[in-house]
Design an enzyme around this catalytic site. Structure first.
Site, PDB file in Angstrom:
ATOM      1  N   ASN A  47     -10.299  -2.542  -6.723  1.00 42.29           N
ATOM      2  CA  ASN A  47      -9.433  -1.674  -7.537  1.00 42.29           C
ATOM      3  C   ASN A  47      -9.973  -1.454  -8.951  1.00 42.29           C
ATOM      4  OD1 ASN A  47      -6.267  -2.845  -6.112  1.00 42.29           O
ATOM      5  ND2 ASN A  47      -7.583  -1.148  -5.509  1.00 42.29           N
ATOM      6  N   ASP A  91       0.820  -1.207   0.000  1.00 40.50           N
ATOM      7  CA  ASP A  91       0.000   0.000   0.000  1.00 40.50           C
ATOM      8  C   ASP A  91       0.856   1.260   0.000  1.00 40.50           C
ATOM      9  OD1 ASP A  91      -2.372   1.409   0.037  1.00 40.50           O
ATOM     10  OD2 ASP A  91      -2.612   1.304   2.208  1.00 40.50           O
TER      11      ASP A  91
END
EC number: 2.5.1.-
Length: 250
Positions: A69, A21
């Site tokens: 995503n 991340d």
């Protein structure tokens, strides 16, 4: 003494899972587009994979692209898929050289055909490697995985292949996409966020969680070693007391 030398090689997690991340925020800090962060994150993948293999980690799962995503801006998704294809193509020889087997979990059918092709070729090309298994979680979400497992078990029950009362942890584990891997003992998340984000919810039930403020493009071997050392300094009780753990070890 260097960090790596402090690690007890007899007390390694067999399986490390990583939520990579912070690519976008790292790029934003530098006045660049988010894709710039994703491209620089590839070097971190190389570093961590190499560090894991050198230590003797047997399995490593990287959360590369979640089901959620797909909701990102189309140009970013397209760039990510293009990066995925080119990276896999470039890394196959390195994976084979280092005896690393590539596997994947997730709804791969959602990936563009070019990405599917490169991925399947890499999996096939590396299937005999035995040093470490690198698992890419692509178009993956744990809720999706569990729903698919429930459907599979329900179909088995409907077909008379399994009785309702025989459904247990093992039958659920066997219906998950990770059935061929041990559950992760350590989960690392970069960028300072302290969430699991729909990642391996069933499998992480007893994993140790390690959160670091380091953005993924800055994550290097030393940071990986820090996570391993942190893991080794924890007492893993699995619901038992410290005294019971001592008795079991004794």
């Amino acid at each position: 003494m260097e960090l790596k030398d402090k690690i007890d090689l007899n007390n390694l997690p067999k399986h490390v899972a990583i939520i990579m991340d912070g690519n976008g925020r790292w790029a934003k800090q530098k006045g660049k587009a988010r894709v710039f962060g994703h491209k620089n994150g590839v070097q971190s993948v190389r570093e961590v994979t190499e560090a894991g293999a050198e230590l003797g980690i047997q399995y490593m799962t990287l959360y590369a692209f979640s089901t959620e995503n797909w909701n990102r801006p189309k140009f970013e998704v397209t760039a990510l898929m293009t990066l995925l294809v080119s990276t896999i193509r470039k890394e196959i020889s390195t994976l084979n050289k280092n005896q690393i087997r590539l596997q994947t979990i997730g709804n791969i059918n959602m990936l563009p055909s070019a990405a599917q092709k490169e991925l399947l070729e890499a999996v096939e090309s590396t299937k005999h490697n035995t040093r470490m298994t690198l698992v890419l979680a692509l178009s993956y979400s744990s809720k999706w995985e569990i729903i698919e497992a429930v459907k599979d078990i329900a179909q088995q029950a409907k077909d008379g292949q399994i009785a309702i009362d025989d459904i247990n942890e093992d039958s659920i584990k066997d219906a998950l996409s990770t059935k061929d891997f041990p559950d992760p003992e350590l989960m690392i998340r970069t960028s300072g966020e302290t969430r699991i984000s729909n990642f391996l919810l069933w499998q992480l039930a007893y994993a140790e969680l390690f959160f670091t403020p380091v953005f993924w493009p800055d994550f290097r071997k030393k940071h990986f070693y820090e996570a391993i050392l942190n893991f080794q300094n924890r007492e893993r009780r699995f619901g038992m007391t410290s005294e019971q753990i001592t008795d079991v070890k004794g």
